[in-house]
Design an enzyme around this catalytic site. Structure first.
Site, PDB file in Angstrom:
ATOM      1  CB  ILE A   1      -9.342   7.208 -18.482  1.00 29.02           C
ATOM      2  CG1 ILE A   1      -8.640   8.571 -18.680  1.00 29.02           C
ATOM      3  CG2 ILE A   1      -8.627   6.093 -19.247  1.00 29.02           C
ATOM      4  CD1 ILE A   1      -8.538   9.076 -20.102  1.00 29.02           C
TER       5      ILE A   1
ATOM      6  CG  ASP B   1      -1.814   1.128   1.398  1.00 27.74           C
ATOM      7  OD1 ASP B   1      -1.587   2.159   0.731  1.00 27.74           O
ATOM      8  OD2 ASP B   1      -2.755   1.022   2.191  1.00 27.74           O
ATOM      9  CB  VAL B   2       1.653   3.907  -2.530  1.00 29.12           C
ATOM     10  CG1 VAL B   2       2.177   3.050  -3.672  1.00 29.12           C
ATOM     11  CG2 VAL B   2       0.243   4.416  -2.804  1.00 29.12           C
TER      12      VAL B   2
ATOM     13  CB  ALA C   1      -8.088  18.326  -1.625  1.00 31.26           C
ATOM     14  CB  ALA C   2      -5.842  13.873  -3.367  1.00 30.67           C
TER      15      ALA C   2
ATOM     16  CE1 TYR D   1      -9.150  10.639  -7.862  1.00 32.51           C
ATOM     17  CE2 TYR D   1     -10.206  12.288  -9.246  1.00 32.51           C
ATOM     18  CZ  TYR D   1      -9.420  11.159  -9.119  1.00 32.51           C
ATOM     19  OH  TYR D   1      -8.912  10.546 -10.244  1.00 32.51           O
TER      20      TYR D   1
ATOM     21  CG  ASN E   1      -1.600   4.839 -12.303  1.00 28.54           C
ATOM     22  OD1 ASN E   1      -2.334   5.518 -13.019  1.00 28.54           O
ATOM     23  ND2 ASN E   1      -1.971   3.630 -11.854  1.00 28.54           N
TER      24      ASN E   1
HETATM   25  P1  NDP Z   1      -8.337   1.685 -11.161  1.00 32.09           P
HETATM   26  O1  NDP Z   1      -9.247   1.707  -9.988  1.00 32.09           O
HETATM   27  O2  NDP Z   1      -8.763   1.023 -12.405  1.00 32.09           O
HETATM   28  O3  NDP Z   1      -6.915   1.057 -10.726  1.00 32.09           O
HETATM   29  C1  NDP Z   1      -6.294   1.535  -9.576  1.00 32.09           C
HETATM   30  C2  NDP Z   1      -4.940   0.875  -9.411  1.00 32.09           C
HETATM   31  O4  NDP Z   1      -4.297   1.468  -8.278  1.00 32.09           O
HETATM   32  C3  NDP Z   1      -5.015  -0.606  -9.146  1.00 32.09           C
HETATM   33  O5  NDP Z   1      -3.891  -1.217  -9.741  1.00 32.09           O
HETATM   34  C4  NDP Z   1      -4.915  -0.689  -7.618  1.00 32.09           C
HETATM   35  O6  NDP Z   1      -4.367  -1.915  -7.146  1.00 32.09           O
HETATM   36  C5  NDP Z   1      -3.950   0.441  -7.333  1.00 32.09           C
HETATM   37  N1  NDP Z   1      -4.025   1.008  -5.997  1.00 32.09           N
HETATM   38  C6  NDP Z   1      -5.073   1.621  -5.402  1.00 32.09           C
HETATM   39  N2  NDP Z   1      -4.743   2.029  -4.173  1.00 32.09           N
HETATM   40  C7  NDP Z   1      -3.452   1.648  -3.970  1.00 32.09           C
HETATM   41  C8  NDP Z   1      -2.542   1.775  -2.894  1.00 32.09           C
HETATM   42  N3  NDP Z   1      -2.901   2.375  -1.755  1.00 32.09           N
HETATM   43  N4  NDP Z   1      -1.301   1.269  -3.048  1.00 32.09           N
HETATM   44  C9  NDP Z   1      -0.917   0.653  -4.183  1.00 32.09           C
HETATM   45  N5  NDP Z   1      -1.741   0.508  -5.239  1.00 32.09           N
HETATM   46  C10 NDP Z   1      -2.994   1.002  -5.128  1.00 32.09           C
HETATM   47  O7  NDP Z   1      -7.972   3.225 -11.414  1.00 32.09           O
HETATM   48  P2  NDP Z   1      -7.619   3.990 -12.783  1.00 32.09           P
HETATM   49  O8  NDP Z   1      -6.726   3.188 -13.598  1.00 32.09           O
HETATM   50  O9  NDP Z   1      -8.857   4.536 -13.340  1.00 32.09           O
HETATM   51  O10 NDP Z   1      -6.811   5.239 -12.168  1.00 32.09           O
HETATM   52  C11 NDP Z   1      -5.406   5.316 -12.170  1.00 32.09           C
HETATM   53  C12 NDP Z   1      -5.015   6.738 -11.788  1.00 32.09           C
HETATM   54  O11 NDP Z   1      -5.554   7.638 -12.740  1.00 32.09           O
HETATM   55  C13 NDP Z   1      -5.550   7.183 -10.428  1.00 32.09           C
HETATM   56  O12 NDP Z   1      -4.592   7.982  -9.788  1.00 32.09           O
HETATM   57  C14 NDP Z   1      -6.773   7.988 -10.798  1.00 32.09           C
HETATM   58  O13 NDP Z   1      -7.076   8.930  -9.813  1.00 32.09           O
HETATM   59  C15 NDP Z   1      -6.324   8.633 -12.083  1.00 32.09           C
HETATM   60  N6  NDP Z   1      -7.383   9.092 -12.947  1.00 32.09           N
HETATM   61  C16 NDP Z   1      -8.316   8.208 -13.448  1.00 32.09           C
HETATM   62  C17 NDP Z   1      -9.322   8.682 -14.273  1.00 32.09           C
HETATM   63  C18 NDP Z   1     -10.378   7.795 -14.862  1.00 32.09           C
HETATM   64  O14 NDP Z   1     -11.339   8.331 -15.454  1.00 32.09           O
HETATM   65  N7  NDP Z   1     -10.285   6.490 -14.779  1.00 32.09           N
HETATM   66  C19 NDP Z   1      -9.403  10.097 -14.626  1.00 32.09           C
HETATM   67  C20 NDP Z   1      -8.371  10.916 -14.066  1.00 32.09           C
HETATM   68  C21 NDP Z   1      -7.410  10.419 -13.261  1.00 32.09           C
HETATM   69  P3  NDP Z   1      -5.334  -3.085  -6.545  1.00 32.09           P
HETATM   70  O15 NDP Z   1      -6.275  -3.470  -7.633  1.00 32.09           O
HETATM   71  O16 NDP Z   1      -4.399  -4.175  -6.161  1.00 32.09           O
HETATM   72  O17 NDP Z   1      -6.040  -2.446  -5.378  1.00 32.09           O
END
Ligand code: NDP
Length: 245
Positions: free
Chosen positions: A190, A65-66, A159-160, A157, A92
């Site tokens: 996306i 967990d990051v 704010a982050a 979200y 990401n």
């Molecule tokens: P998904 O929910 O599809 O995937 C999230 C990924 O992050 C998974 O691999 C998950 O792993 C991992 N993850 C979540 N929390 C943690 C943690 N605490 N430590 C390590 N890994 C973690 O998200 P998206 O692909 O849609 O989003 C990716 C990024 O893009 C995010 O930062 C999101 O905010 C951003 N974003 C997405 C948009 C969208 O429309 N989809 C739009 C704008 C930004 P696991 O499955 O093992 O939990």
């Protein structure tokens, strides 16, 4: 030296699904050894690494967990001992926990801020120390259009993601003379699991291109920002959003 230790190395957090998965595959195809971080979904992570390998690439999984400083610290110490030269870090990993601000619990606030901003701190600081020693590297963090314009129900979200942009710009100016570049990609909507409950049809109306984006359309921009082709780009926020302003 074996072939794998000569390869450039990229770490991608949240690399098991969605946008992170696409970034992992894109970076592996570009020749990087990919370090794929994820938190819980072992099957999804294993599928991505299998795919990297079947495409002829190399990589490894690191599960933590990051936002957990102890877990991330131990995992990064082990990784950076084995692989002290990191060429690219892609922050990401991200989550949402939407609610109107007045209804938002402390847990909803802390979980989103923690994953994005504490995660950024826990990952970026140890990697930058190594990059500084080797006088090269690129950090790309995935923010969101929500970090540029406030979204109703997403105060945590927004704010982050705004914090991610501020931190990246500050660090970019601190390290600009050290051959280390720090940039942000701000996607719009996306197609991933994250938006499965979003009112996609309604949102499409406010996207000039009239469609949601694909994870690969973010991944190619990240790969470019990590590459030498982007050698004069630092401290920038690149929108990948179908024309949203
Ligand atoms: P998904 O929910 O599809 O995937 C999230 C990924 O992050 C998974 O691999 C998950 O792993 C991992 N993850 C979540 N929390 C943690 C943690 N605490 N430590 C390590 N890994 C973690 O998200 P998206 O692909 O849609 O989003 C990716 C990024 O893009 C995010 O930062 C999101 O905010 C951003 N974003 C997405 C948009 C969208 O429309 N989809 C739009 C704008 C930004 P696991 O499955 O093992 O939990």
């Amino acid at each position: 030296m074996s072939e794998s230790t000569e390869k450039r190395v990229a770490i991608v957090t949240g690399g098991s699904r969605g946008i992170g998965r696409a970034i992992v595959l894109e970076m592996a195809r570009a020749g990087y050894y990919v370090v794929i971080n994820y938190r819980s979904n072992d099957a999804a992570a294993a599928e991505v690494l299998d795919r990297v390998r079947s495409d002829g690439g190399e990589g490894e999984l690191i599960k933590f967990d990051v936002s957990d400083t102890a877990q991330a610290g131990a995992a990064m110490e082990d990784l950076l001992t084995r692989r002290p030269v990191i060429d690219a870090l892609v922050n990401n990993a991200g989550i949402t926990a939407d609610n109107l601000f007045l209804m938002m619990s402390e847990t909803e606030w802390d979980s989103v801020i923690g994953t994005t901003l504490k995660g950024f701190y826990n990952m970026t600081k140890p990697v930058l120390k190594k990059m500084l020693r080797h006088k090269r590297g690129s950090v790309v963090s995935i923010a969101s259009v929500a970090g540029l314009v406030g979204n109703k129900g997403q105060a945590n979200y927004s704010a982050a993601k705004a914090g991610l942009i501020g931190a990246s710009r500050s660090i970019a100016s601190e390290l600009a003379r050290k051959n280390i570049r720090v940039n942000v990609v701000a996607p719009g909507l996306i197609e991933t699991d994250m938006i499965k409950d979003a009112p996609v049809e309604m949102i499409k109306n406010v996207i000039p291109m009239g469609r949601i984006g694909k994870p690969e359309e973010v991944a190619t921009v990240v790969r470019f920002l990590c590459s030498d082709d982007a050698s004069y780009i630092t401290g920038q926020v690149i929108g990948v959003n179908g024309g949203m302003m």
